[in-house]
Enzyme design. Sequence first.
Site, PDB file in Angstrom:
ATOM      1  N   HIS A 125      42.832 -30.217 -32.174  1.00  0.00           N
ATOM      2  CA  HIS A 125      42.223 -30.983 -33.257  1.00  0.00           C
ATOM      3  C   HIS A 125      43.117 -30.825 -34.482  1.00  0.00           C
ATOM      4  CE1 HIS A 125      38.790 -32.345 -35.909  1.00  0.00           C
ATOM      5  NE2 HIS A 125      38.715 -33.178 -34.888  1.00  0.00           N
ATOM      6  N   GLU A 142      38.624 -37.820 -24.231  1.00  0.00           N
ATOM      7  CA  GLU A 142      39.516 -37.972 -25.380  1.00  0.00           C
ATOM      8  C   GLU A 142      40.681 -36.996 -25.279  1.00  0.00           C
ATOM      9  OE1 GLU A 142      39.310 -38.314 -30.244  1.00  0.00           O
ATOM     10  OE2 GLU A 142      37.634 -37.408 -29.167  1.00  0.00           O
ATOM     11  N   GLU A 161      44.640 -40.387 -28.352  1.00  0.00           N
ATOM     12  CA  GLU A 161      44.782 -40.335 -29.807  1.00  0.00           C
ATOM     13  C   GLU A 161      46.215 -39.868 -30.066  1.00  0.00           C
ATOM     14  OE1 GLU A 161      42.913 -41.147 -33.376  1.00  0.00           O
ATOM     15  OE2 GLU A 161      41.943 -41.168 -31.419  1.00  0.00           O
ATOM     16  N   ILE A 173       0.586 -13.890 -23.748  1.00  0.00           N
ATOM     17  CA  ILE A 173      -0.316 -15.030 -23.793  1.00  0.00           C
ATOM     18  C   ILE A 173       0.314 -16.152 -24.603  1.00  0.00           C
ATOM     19  CG2 ILE A 173      -2.614 -15.838 -24.406  1.00  0.00           C
ATOM     20  CD1 ILE A 173      -2.543 -13.764 -22.170  1.00  0.00           C
ATOM     21  N   ARG A 176      33.681 -48.355 -28.822  1.00  0.00           N
ATOM     22  CA  ARG A 176      33.441 -46.917 -28.735  1.00  0.00           C
ATOM     23  C   ARG A 176      32.920 -46.409 -30.075  1.00  0.00           C
ATOM     24  NH1 ARG A 176      37.035 -42.878 -30.065  1.00  0.00           N
ATOM     25  NH2 ARG A 176      36.636 -40.812 -29.194  1.00  0.00           N
ATOM     26  N   ASP A 213       0.861  -1.204   0.000  1.00  0.00           N
ATOM     27  CA  ASP A 213       0.000   0.000   0.000  1.00  0.00           C
ATOM     28  C   ASP A 213       0.890   1.244   0.000  1.00  0.00           C
ATOM     29  OD1 ASP A 213      -1.997   1.845   0.231  1.00  0.00           O
ATOM     30  OD2 ASP A 213      -2.474   1.383   2.327  1.00  0.00           O
ATOM     31  N   SER A 243      37.174 -48.639 -31.949  1.00  0.00           N
ATOM     32  CA  SER A 243      36.449 -47.397 -32.205  1.00  0.00           C
ATOM     33  C   SER A 243      35.925 -47.404 -33.636  1.00  0.00           C
ATOM     34  CB  SER A 243      37.365 -46.180 -32.007  1.00  0.00           C
ATOM     35  OG  SER A 243      37.694 -46.020 -30.648  1.00  0.00           O
ATOM     36  N   ASP A 278      43.705 -35.822 -27.723  1.00  0.00           N
ATOM     37  CA  ASP A 278      44.358 -35.843 -29.037  1.00  0.00           C
ATOM     38  C   ASP A 278      45.757 -35.234 -28.918  1.00  0.00           C
ATOM     39  OD1 ASP A 278      42.102 -36.921 -30.056  1.00  0.00           O
ATOM     40  OD2 ASP A 278      41.568 -35.252 -31.369  1.00  0.00           O
ATOM     41  N   HIS A 310      33.529 -36.813 -26.635  1.00  0.00           N
ATOM     42  CA  HIS A 310      34.278 -36.746 -27.897  1.00  0.00           C
ATOM     43  C   HIS A 310      34.934 -35.365 -28.008  1.00  0.00           C
ATOM     44  CE1 HIS A 310      35.318 -37.336 -32.061  1.00  0.00           C
ATOM     45  NE2 HIS A 310      34.591 -36.317 -32.466  1.00  0.00           N
ATOM     46  N   ASP A 343       4.544 -23.959 -27.311  1.00  0.00           N
ATOM     47  CA  ASP A 343       3.554 -22.890 -27.467  1.00  0.00           C
ATOM     48  C   ASP A 343       3.047 -22.954 -28.908  1.00  0.00           C
ATOM     49  OD1 ASP A 343       2.022 -20.591 -27.352  1.00  0.00           O
ATOM     50  OD2 ASP A 343       3.733 -19.244 -27.651  1.00  0.00           O
TER      51      ASP A 343
END
Length: 688
Positions: A296, A281, A330, A587, A483, A92, A456, A283, A251, A643
Site C-alpha cells: 500500500h 487487487e 494498480e 443464564i 467497480r 457411575d 472505478s 498494487d 479491496h 442476550d
Amino acid sequence: IDSIQEVCEGKKSEMFRRYADNRFDPNCCFSIYHGERVKSLDLVTTNAEEARTWVTGLKYLMAGISLWDGQAGVLRLNCDITWLQQTFSEADKNRDGTLSIGEVHQLLHKLNVNLPKQKVRQMFQDADTDENQGSLGFEEFCSFYKMISTRRDLYLIMISYSNQKEVMDLHDLAHFLENEQKMRGLTKEHLADIVAKFEPCPENLQHMVLGIDGFTNFMRSPAGDIFNPEHNEVNQDMTQPLNHYFIATSHNTYLSGDQLLSQSRVEMYAYVLQAGCRCVEVDCWDGPDGEPIIHHGYTLTSKILFKDVIETINKHAFTKSQYPVILSIENHCSVPQQKKMAEYLKEVLQDKLDLSVVISNDCKRLPSPEILKGKVLIKGKKLPASLDPDAEEGDVSDEDTGDEEEEDDDDQQAISPKRKTMRLSRALSDLVKYTKSVRVHDIETQAFTNSWQVSSLNETVMNQIIQLKPSELVRLNQRQLLRVYPSNYRVDSSNFNPQPYWNTGCHMVALNYQTEGRMLELNRAKFSANGNCGYILKPKCMRKGAFNPTLEDPLPGRRKTQLVLKVISGQQLPKPKDSMFGDRGEIIDPFVEVEIIGLPMDCSKQQTRVVEDNGGFNPMWEETLVFNIQMPQVALVRFQVWDHDPIGQDFIGQRTIALTSMMPGYRHVYLEGMAASSIFLHITIIDI
C-alpha cells in the site's frame, strides 16, 4: 378438543384474509379448525403472550399431554438401551449403581451437553422419584436422558402428523414433507431411505417408522436446514455478458489488516480466491533489483514480490470456481518494471491469459462467465488506438485511466478532470482485452459505443451519485462494468455497506476480506446463492430498461412477496463472547432479531420477545414476524440472536441468507461458525 383438526397461528384463515385487513396484529390472531367439515373459529387476543398461551395449550391438549406434568413429553424408552446402560455404567464412578448430581454433571460435560446447572438440577429432581433421593438409578437415568434429549417443539410436530401416534409411518412422513416442507415427487424408496438413515431404534427400523429420535435427527440434518441445498452448486444462467453479473471483489487483497501498518501477505490471495472472490487487487510499485513489488503506497505496510503474488494466483485461481478471475492492476511502476510485470504474467499464467479462443457474439458485448471459464482477465490501462502500433511505450492521459486516486477534500476527484499522464509499456497494455480501465466523466452518456471497459469510483462519490442520479447509474451499469471501492479514509480497513451499490447494479463492490463483520457476512450471503462461484446474475430490471431502486414503488404492477417467519425455539445458544458487562453467570435471556436488507423500501427489522432465565437451553418464542418485500431477488435476511439484560444487550450469533435461498416449512437456522447452535423456524413465502 376431540373435534379440533388443527390450530394455526396468524391470519391464515379465509375469514381473516377477507375481513381483517391490517386491523389486527398477526401475533394476536389464531384459528381453530374443527369438526368433520372443518369449520374455522377465528380468534383475536389482546396481546401476543395470550395468543401463545392458547395455541401452545391447545396443541398440548390435542397431543394428550398435561402442561402441569413434570415429565411432559417424555417418551417410552424403547431404543438404545445398550448404549444407555454402557453410558450409565461409565458415569457411575464409585460403582454404587446410581448417579449423583456430580456424576451427572461430569457425564453431560463428556457428552458436550451445555446446560445451566439450575436446569440440570431441576430435571434431576423430576427424574428422582424413588425412595433413594439424591441419586438416579438406571430407570430414573433413562427418564432424565429423555428429558434432555427430547425436543417438545419437534415432538408436537411429529404427533400432529402421526395422528397422535408416537411414530410416523411412511404415509405420515410423506404428508409432512409435502404439506409443510413443500417437497414434491416423493417416492416410497426415498421415504424409506430417510427412515433408514436417521432412525436409531432397531424396532422402529423393522417396522419402517420414524420415532422422535429419528425425526429429530432428520430435522437437525441438512435436510432440515434453511439453506436450499441446490444453491450449494451453480444454479443460475452463466451465459449472459459479464456486465450482467455481480462479481465478488476484494479491496487491498494483499493486506492482512489495516492500511497503515499491517503485513502484506501472499497468502491473502490464496485465502480470498478460495473464499469465492473473483476480482483481486494488485498494487504494483518499483522494487529493488528491478523486481516489481506490491504494497500500500506511501505507508508502512510490508512489501511482497509481484512474481510471488502471480504464482499464488495461478495456483489458487480455479480451485474453488472455474469462472474468470479479474486482476485489478494498480500500476505505479516505471516502464522497465512494467515490462517485467508483463513477462511474469505471461510466463506464469500462460494459456490462462490467452483470450484468442474467446468469441463474443457481438463485438460490443462482453463475453460470458461460461465462455471465460479458466481465464484470467487483466484490468488496467491501455494505450490509445491512435498510437503507432510499433511503439513499445506511450503516454496514457487521465482520459484513459480509471484507477483509485487519492481523495480530495471535496471527494469529487473521480469525475473532475486532473490533467496528468503516465508512461505505459506496450507489453503490459496488450494484456488488457475486455477490462480496460477508464475514468468516469458523464454517467449519462459514457460507454454507449463500447462495453469493454471498467470504471472505478470511491464510495463517497458513489453515494452522491446514488442520491442524485440513481436511474442514470443503473443505466451506466447496464452498459459497462463498474467497480466501487472504500474511501481512503478507512485506514482501519473497515467495510462499507455493499447493499446500496448492489441495488443500483454495480458489478464489483470491493470489500476488505481481511476485516470480518456484518458487511463481509452480507457479501458471503449474497454470493452463496449461486454455489459461491463468485458471480450472481443481476435481476432483469437491472440488466435492461429503466429502474430506480430508491422509489417507493420501483416495480409498478409487480406483486409483492410476503415472508412469514414463525420463530419457534433456539437450541444450545452459548453465552455471549467478550461480554462488555462481564460474565453474568450461565443464564442468558435470549431474543431473536430478524432484519431484511435490500431495496430501501424493503429494509426493516423486527424482534421476538425476550425469554428470561432460560440459559440458552431450548428457549421457546413461538412468535410470528411478517415482512412485505418488493424485490426479493436482491433481499438478504439476517437472523441475529442477542442476550438481553437491563443494562444493554450482547451479541450471541448470526446467520445471513439470500431470501431466494431460503427453504419453506420447518427449518433450522444454524448460527455462522457455531455447529450446534441454531434457531428453529417455520417459513412461508407467498405472493400478495
